[in-house]
Write a protein that holds these residues in place. Sequence first.
Motif, PDB file in Angstrom:
ATOM      1  N   SER A  12       0.828  -1.206   0.000  1.00 23.37           N
ATOM      2  CA  SER A  12       0.000   0.000   0.000  1.00 23.37           C
ATOM      3  C   SER A  12       0.863   1.256   0.000  1.00 23.37           C
ATOM      4  N   VAL A  19      -4.231   1.896  -4.354  1.00 20.64           N
ATOM      5  CA  VAL A  19      -5.103   1.563  -3.223  1.00 20.64           C
ATOM      6  C   VAL A  19      -6.196   2.623  -3.058  1.00 20.64           C
ATOM      7  N   THR A 432      -5.225  -1.033   4.827  1.00 22.50           N
ATOM      8  CA  THR A 432      -4.851  -0.848   3.411  1.00 22.50           C
ATOM      9  C   THR A 432      -4.735   0.629   3.049  1.00 22.50           C
ATOM     10  N   ALA A 436      -1.408   3.416   2.701  1.00 25.49           N
ATOM     11  CA  ALA A 436      -1.287   4.135   1.432  1.00 25.49           C
ATOM     12  C   ALA A 436      -1.173   5.635   1.668  1.00 25.49           C
TER      13      ALA A 436
END
Length: 849
Positions: A12, A19, A432, A436
């Motif tokens: 990520s 993402v 996730t 990111a």
Amino acid sequence: MANLLNRLGLFSARKPWTVLVGWLVALALAGGAFLAFGGTLATSFNIPGTETAKVTAQLQKQLDQSGGATGSVVFQTKDGSKLDAAQKSEISSLLKRVGTVKGVDSIVDPFTTADQRDAQAKKLTDGQTQINTATQQIADGQSQIDAGRAQLDAGQKQLDDAVAQAKAAGAYDQASAQFEAQQQQLDAAKAKLDASQSQLDASTKKLEASQKQVDAGTQLMDAAAKIRTVSTDGSTAVGMVQFKDDLFNLPSSVKEAVAHKLDAADISGVEVNYSSEIATDISGLIGPGEITGVVIALIVLIVMMRALMPALMPLISSLIGVGVGVAGAMAFSGVVDMSSVTPVLGLMLGLAVGIDYALFIVNRHRRQLLAGMDVKESIGLANGTAGNAVVFAGATVLVALLALNVSGIGFLGVMGTVGAACVLVAVLVAVTLTPALLGMLGLKVLGKKARGQIGHEAHRAPVAKPMSTPRVVLSVVAAVIGLLIIAIPALSMRLGLPDGSSSPTDSTSYKAYTAVADKFGAGQNGPLIVTATLPKAVSETDLVPTEAKLVDKLMTVHDVVAVAPIGASDARDFIAFEVIPADGPSSASTEALVHDLRGTDVFGSDVTVGVAGQASANIDVSEKLASALPLYLAVVIGLSLIIMIIVFRSLLVPVIATGGYVLSLFAAFGGMTAVYQWGWLSAIFGVHDPGPVLSFAPIIVMGVLFGLAMDYQLFLVSGMREAYVHGLPARQAVVSGLRGGRAVVTAAAIIMISVFGGFVFSELDMIRPLGFGLAFGVLFDAFLVRLVIVPGLMHLFGKAAWWIPKWLDRILPNVDVEGAALERSHPLHGVSAGADAIADEEEAAQPVH
């Protein structure tokens, strides 16, 4: 799991736009699915199989009723004057227009109903007058017949005397023809009198039957005297709107169409308001209170992180997660019965846990950066350690919410499932999207001043010193006693569903409710339907007297102020009545009345009684929910003990954790009862009319608070366990773990309280007690239980707190919740969460002998 999350975090961080775009696409798809497939959200709560549900089905079968919802429309002059002819005409025209809305079955014009009532009363009066006149005529006829009989008797006596004299004088044969003619005349007159008497007797019998009907009708009119559609002063009128669908299946579009016509009405000098059956919707999903809660959460994040961008990150990620979770869940509302509260619960939970879970990962990443770790490596490690704890913590919340399905109550299971789905999305977003966004920010996740202190000696963990035992004892005792005192009101907690009295004071449903209560009596806001199933059918002529007899018995029941028959089956062996209680639908007296009607042979042992109506349905739902509480609490406590034993490999720590949860839970119940039922601090929390606690609030608070309590327990005590396992003395390990998790738990709890607290001032009356219970539950659990009672008891028990039988220790799975193994593979001196580093430092601090 930790290694998987580490790799996911690194991916990520290296592909942040992939993402982010992926989640934005998911958000768009969820929103599109909701718009395409979303259905009706119910504004009432139905549990199949309740007594009310059975009686309602019987009503639909026996009386061929639609079973649709009924809403009331209140028309009241603004100056309190009597409604004039022009206003009445406009009101009737408006109701006729409402009746044309697709989905409306029929309307009840208050003036037509009042005229029909007056006409019925006049008919009874005229009938009684006619009966009185006929009675007098019969009496006069009887007098005439009696006088004729007296004359006949006198004539017969004269004839008999004449016959006797003639026979004595021997002259009978000569006068016999005359005597026979006179006798025939007397017999003919007597036959005529007998025929008149028969006619008179038949008229008397018919008159008695008519009198019986009039008496029964008068009795029914007297019993229904307080059931009115126009107030006695003529200033207020109540019309009814009967829908084709019941409240649980009534489309919002139908209610909105009806509300639109009513809102658009412009009747000079008349205010138009309508009941919650028409007004309730989810337009207040996001209001000033909820926005204020989010703003406070942002302020807390800024204060904690000393920078705007990293403070915004948890909010951004949680909002995306909430959008996906709530919109995705509502996309199924077309195929699953879902209440209007369900998406709001998902919003509350998704927003609160989403911010907290992202915060845990961001906070871990920032600490590692300050200690000198590389950005990408730190993101992966934070996701593998704090993210691993987030996954486990989220799993506990999921289990608690999904366990609501064991209650066997459909709408409650749906609420739990939707809430669990939103929490699941929040967890996925946290592990996730958060990495990111951290990858996009790079070192800017730290403020400018903090970036200048990366690797500084100040970021090393200080030496932990045990707490003062006397102070610990005092703190623990004070906290426990305080929570027990706060929990006292919970002993008198009464559950119920909201009615118009709990709506905001400026809402149309509240104004309608109070107008009806003021002009017609509070009980008319929640009439009951009482049915009588007779042992055998009655004749058509006996129907009204039978109804009157049953009404007379109902009027003897305590707190019944008015009764009116509303229908009978074609076979005339099933009769339904509208019963007006003395108080409103959520009152204790109405609840007692429902139980009295069901629990006694009010009509006699041979007549079966049934009770239905919206007030009765709400009582049944509340009692069903109350009966589910003990089972659900047992399930939650059992889960708590099992989870804590596996995580902490101890028997005493789970008992402490679970006992603390129960304390904070009942303290939250006590606060809810004091505010919403007793009316304490009502001005602060906007409780203008105290009543029963929202019936499904305790079980929801029970499930959600369990998950959150385990979150805080996990983040605090797992640090203590790691320090203890790596050689730190038990009491010093308590301080070490408390020091490592206290700041982030405090911030997370304040954020939770802010978000939940914002819903305390929601426009939706069913959301406010939920927000209050969750906010106060988190307040008690985080700041008294997890930060005072649990560390205090851990200190007092010392090494004994970590004891576990060897046989049990061997069979338990090894759950590395905080990813300690992963952390040891990424050694970095100075990271305070690293248990090895802490242990080494503490060992170095010990005096050499």
